[in-house]
Design a protein around this motif. Structure first.
Motif, PDB file in Angstrom:
ATOM      1  N   MET A 247       0.830  -1.203   0.000  1.00 29.34           N
ATOM      2  CA  MET A 247       0.000   0.000   0.000  1.00 29.34           C
ATOM      3  C   MET A 247       0.870   1.260   0.000  1.00 29.34           C
ATOM      4  SD  MET A 247      -3.065  -1.098   2.578  1.00 29.34           S
ATOM      5  CE  MET A 247      -4.009   0.409   2.333  1.00 29.34           C
ATOM      6  N   ILE A 248       1.953   1.232   0.748  1.00 28.47           N
ATOM      7  CA  ILE A 248       2.867   2.374   0.804  1.00 28.47           C
ATOM      8  C   ILE A 248       3.493   2.619  -0.569  1.00 28.47           C
ATOM      9  CG2 ILE A 248       5.104   3.150   1.723  1.00 28.47           C
ATOM     10  CD1 ILE A 248       2.788   3.482   3.715  1.00 28.47           C
ATOM     11  N   ARG A 249       3.881   1.543  -1.237  1.00 29.87           N
ATOM     12  CA  ARG A 249       4.463   1.697  -2.571  1.00 29.87           C
ATOM     13  C   ARG A 249       3.463   2.311  -3.549  1.00 29.87           C
ATOM     14  NH1 ARG A 249       7.128  -3.106  -1.215  1.00 29.87           N
ATOM     15  NH2 ARG A 249       5.574  -4.424  -2.221  1.00 29.87           N
ATOM     16  N   SER A 250       2.188   1.974  -3.388  1.00 26.52           N
ATOM     17  CA  SER A 250       1.191   2.514  -4.311  1.00 26.52           C
ATOM     18  C   SER A 250       0.784   3.944  -3.963  1.00 26.52           C
ATOM     19  CB  SER A 250      -0.043   1.609  -4.360  1.00 26.52           C
ATOM     20  OG  SER A 250      -0.722   1.649  -3.132  1.00 26.52           O
ATOM     21  N   SER A 251       0.893   4.337  -2.684  1.00 26.64           N
ATOM     22  CA  SER A 251       0.531   5.699  -2.261  1.00 26.64           C
ATOM     23  C   SER A 251       1.520   6.196  -1.208  1.00 26.64           C
ATOM     24  CB  SER A 251      -0.884   5.718  -1.683  1.00 26.64           C
ATOM     25  OG  SER A 251      -1.829   5.290  -2.610  1.00 26.64           O
ATOM     26  N   PRO A 252       2.721   6.539  -1.635  1.00 37.68           N
ATOM     27  CA  PRO A 252       3.743   6.909  -0.649  1.00 37.68           C
ATOM     28  C   PRO A 252       3.472   8.226   0.078  1.00 37.68           C
ATOM     29  CG  PRO A 252       4.559   7.253  -2.870  1.00 37.68           C
ATOM     30  CD  PRO A 252       3.236   6.568  -2.996  1.00 37.68           C
ATOM     31  N   ASN A 253       2.591   9.063  -0.444  1.00 37.94           N
ATOM     32  CA  ASN A 253       2.299  10.356   0.186  1.00 37.94           C
ATOM     33  C   ASN A 253       1.048  10.342   1.047  1.00 37.94           C
ATOM     34  OD1 ASN A 253       4.529  11.699  -0.961  1.00 37.94           O
ATOM     35  ND2 ASN A 253       3.424  11.940  -2.873  1.00 37.94           N
ATOM     36  N   SER A 254       0.487   9.182   1.279  1.00 31.87           N
ATOM     37  CA  SER A 254      -0.747   9.081   2.055  1.00 31.87           C
ATOM     38  C   SER A 254      -0.451   8.917   3.544  1.00 31.87           C
ATOM     39  CB  SER A 254      -1.586   7.900   1.561  1.00 31.87           C
ATOM     40  OG  SER A 254      -2.675   7.687   2.426  1.00 31.87           O
ATOM     41  N   SER A 255      -0.722   9.972   4.300  1.00 32.48           N
ATOM     42  CA  SER A 255      -0.509   9.886   5.751  1.00 32.48           C
ATOM     43  C   SER A 255      -1.460   8.874   6.368  1.00 32.48           C
ATOM     44  CB  SER A 255      -0.696  11.256   6.395  1.00 32.48           C
ATOM     45  OG  SER A 255      -2.014  11.734   6.205  1.00 32.48           O
ATOM     46  N   PHE A 256      -2.624   8.705   5.772  1.00 30.13           N
ATOM     47  CA  PHE A 256      -3.595   7.734   6.293  1.00 30.13           C
ATOM     48  C   PHE A 256      -2.976   6.338   6.323  1.00 30.13           C
ATOM     49  CE2 PHE A 256      -7.026   4.665   5.579  1.00 30.13           C
ATOM     50  CZ  PHE A 256      -7.830   4.936   6.677  1.00 30.13           C
ATOM     51  N   ILE A 257      -2.351   5.940   5.238  1.00 33.15           N
ATOM     52  CA  ILE A 257      -1.741   4.602   5.172  1.00 33.15           C
ATOM     53  C   ILE A 257      -0.565   4.501   6.136  1.00 33.15           C
ATOM     54  CG2 ILE A 257      -0.533   2.951   3.688  1.00 33.15           C
ATOM     55  CD1 ILE A 257      -2.203   4.062   1.352  1.00 33.15           C
ATOM     56  N   TRP A 258       0.269   5.533   6.187  1.00 33.71           N
ATOM     57  CA  TRP A 258       1.415   5.510   7.096  1.00 33.71           C
ATOM     58  C   TRP A 258       0.959   5.381   8.547  1.00 33.71           C
ATOM     59  CZ3 TRP A 258       6.216   4.560   5.765  1.00 33.71           C
ATOM     60  CH2 TRP A 258       6.677   4.879   4.483  1.00 33.71           C
ATOM     61  N   ILE A 259      -0.074   6.130   8.906  1.00 37.21           N
ATOM     62  CA  ILE A 259      -0.549   6.097  10.292  1.00 37.21           C
ATOM     63  C   ILE A 259      -1.189   4.742  10.607  1.00 37.21           C
ATOM     64  CG2 ILE A 259      -2.202   7.142  11.901  1.00 37.21           C
ATOM     65  CD1 ILE A 259      -1.520   9.849  10.470  1.00 37.21           C
ATOM     66  N   LYS A 260      -1.896   4.177   9.658  1.00 37.19           N
ATOM     67  CA  LYS A 260      -2.449   2.830   9.852  1.00 37.19           C
ATOM     68  C   LYS A 260      -1.316   1.811  10.025  1.00 37.19           C
ATOM     69  CE  LYS A 260      -6.901   3.246   9.601  1.00 37.19           C
ATOM     70  NZ  LYS A 260      -7.748   2.886  10.714  1.00 37.19           N
ATOM     71  N   TYR A 261      -0.248   1.992   9.271  1.00 39.21           N
ATOM     72  CA  TYR A 261       0.916   1.113   9.385  1.00 39.21           C
ATOM     73  C   TYR A 261       1.537   1.255  10.772  1.00 39.21           C
ATOM     74  CZ  TYR A 261       4.902  -1.439   7.239  1.00 39.21           C
ATOM     75  OH  TYR A 261       5.849  -2.365   6.899  1.00 39.21           O
ATOM     76  N   MET A 262       1.634   2.476  11.256  1.00 42.73           N
ATOM     77  CA  MET A 262       2.145   2.709  12.607  1.00 42.73           C
ATOM     78  C   MET A 262       1.246   2.017  13.638  1.00 42.73           C
ATOM     79  SD  MET A 262       3.119   6.749  12.189  1.00 42.73           S
ATOM     80  CE  MET A 262       3.370   7.050  13.936  1.00 42.73           C
ATOM     81  N   ALA A 263      -0.058   2.137  13.461  1.00 41.15           N
ATOM     82  CA  ALA A 263      -1.011   1.499  14.378  1.00 41.15           C
ATOM     83  C   ALA A 263      -0.872  -0.023  14.343  1.00 41.15           C
ATOM     84  CB  ALA A 263      -2.433   1.917  14.037  1.00 41.15           C
ATOM     85  N   PHE A 264      -0.573  -0.552  13.171  1.00 39.18           N
ATOM     86  CA  PHE A 264      -0.352  -1.994  13.036  1.00 39.18           C
ATOM     87  C   PHE A 264       0.802  -2.445  13.929  1.00 39.18           C
ATOM     88  CE2 PHE A 264       2.215  -5.251  10.789  1.00 39.18           C
ATOM     89  CZ  PHE A 264       1.340  -6.320  10.890  1.00 39.18           C
ATOM     90  N   PHE A 265       1.914  -1.711  13.872  1.00 39.44           N
ATOM     91  CA  PHE A 265       3.063  -2.077  14.712  1.00 39.44           C
ATOM     92  C   PHE A 265       2.749  -1.873  16.192  1.00 39.44           C
ATOM     93  CE2 PHE A 265       5.820  -1.615  10.862  1.00 39.44           C
ATOM     94  CZ  PHE A 265       6.258  -2.925  10.858  1.00 39.44           C
ATOM     95  N   LEU A 266       1.990  -0.848  16.523  1.00 44.33           N
ATOM     96  CA  LEU A 266       1.604  -0.659  17.920  1.00 44.33           C
ATOM     97  C   LEU A 266       0.744  -1.816  18.409  1.00 44.33           C
ATOM     98  CD1 LEU A 266       0.808   3.103  18.551  1.00 44.33           C
ATOM     99  CD2 LEU A 266       2.594   1.699  19.548  1.00 44.33           C
ATOM    100  N   SER A 267      -0.115  -2.330  17.539  1.00 47.55           N
ATOM    101  CA  SER A 267      -0.959  -3.459  17.934  1.00 47.55           C
ATOM    102  C   SER A 267      -0.116  -4.698  18.235  1.00 47.55           C
ATOM    103  CB  SER A 267      -1.993  -3.775  16.855  1.00 47.55           C
ATOM    104  OG  SER A 267      -1.385  -4.363  15.724  1.00 47.55           O
ATOM    105  N   LEU A 268       1.090  -4.732  17.676  1.00 50.95           N
ATOM    106  CA  LEU A 268       2.026  -5.831  17.937  1.00 50.95           C
ATOM    107  C   LEU A 268       2.995  -5.492  19.074  1.00 50.95           C
ATOM    108  CD1 LEU A 268       2.943  -6.742  14.243  1.00 50.95           C
ATOM    109  CD2 LEU A 268       1.272  -7.877  15.709  1.00 50.95           C
ATOM    110  N   SER A 269       2.761  -4.357  19.719  1.00 51.60           N
ATOM    111  CA  SER A 269       3.622  -3.854  20.809  1.00 51.60           C
ATOM    112  C   SER A 269       5.051  -3.594  20.332  1.00 51.60           C
ATOM    113  CB  SER A 269       3.631  -4.820  21.994  1.00 51.60           C
ATOM    114  OG  SER A 269       2.337  -4.975  22.494  1.00 51.60           O
ATOM    115  N   GLU A 270       5.188  -3.153  19.115  1.00 52.66           N
ATOM    116  CA  GLU A 270       6.486  -2.840  18.513  1.00 52.66           C
ATOM    117  C   GLU A 270       6.666  -1.321  18.473  1.00 52.66           C
ATOM    118  OE1 GLU A 270       8.809  -4.879  17.479  1.00 52.66           O
ATOM    119  OE2 GLU A 270       7.824  -6.820  17.340  1.00 52.66           O
ATOM    120  N   VAL A 271       6.939  -0.721  19.618  1.00 50.13           N
ATOM    121  CA  VAL A 271       7.025   0.735  19.708  1.00 50.13           C
ATOM    122  C   VAL A 271       8.205   1.271  18.897  1.00 50.13           C
ATOM    123  CG1 VAL A 271       7.265   2.693  21.286  1.00 50.13           C
ATOM    124  CG2 VAL A 271       5.864   0.733  21.941  1.00 50.13           C
TER     125      VAL A 271
END
Length: 126
Positions: A46-70
């Motif tokens: 998704m990042i490769r297809s829309s590298p300027n989308s903060s929505f995708i980046w923030i969702k990606y950050m939330a994904f790592f937080l859900s895995l406790s990967e701060v």
């Protein structure tokens, strides 16, 4: 006798409509499950297809937080800030806000937050 046939036809039509609606709903739900990223690789695509989308980046950050990967979440925020085009100010600001929230919640204030705020001020000067 015809009213009985009409009732049967009406009931049959209702059943057919219900069945068709159920099939449509199942197809829609199936599509939803396909579109939801579940792995880091899915997010990378998704990042490769829309590298300027903060929505995708923030969702990606939330994904790592859900895995406790701060730490991975922090590096993802840094990567987003480097990747998003400089002209996309609002997108970068969205990532900055998410990054501040991350540090506020998981960092060791005030050290991490002050350091991050200084970085943000440098970004604003540019």
């Amino acid at each position: 006798m015809q009213p009985l046939l009409k009732r049967i036809d009406v009931n049959e039509q209702k059943r057919m409509k219900t069945k068709v609606n159920e099939q449509k709903r199942k197809k829609q739900m199936k599509g939803i499950h396909i579109d939801i990223p579940r792995t880091a690789d899915d997010y990378e695509k998704m990042i490769r297809s829309s590298p300027n989308s903060s929505f995708i980046w923030i969702k990606y950050m939330a994904f790592f937080l859900s895995l406790s990967e701060v730490e991975k979440t922090r590096s993802m925020a840094e990567r987003a800030l480097k990747t998003i085009n400089i002209r996309e100010e609002s997108e970068k600001h969205n990532v900055w806000v998410a990054y501040f929230n991350l540090e506020n919640e998981y960092g060791s204030p005030p050290k991490d937050t002050v350091f991050l705020f200084k970085k943000y001020l440098e970004f604003e000067k540019c």
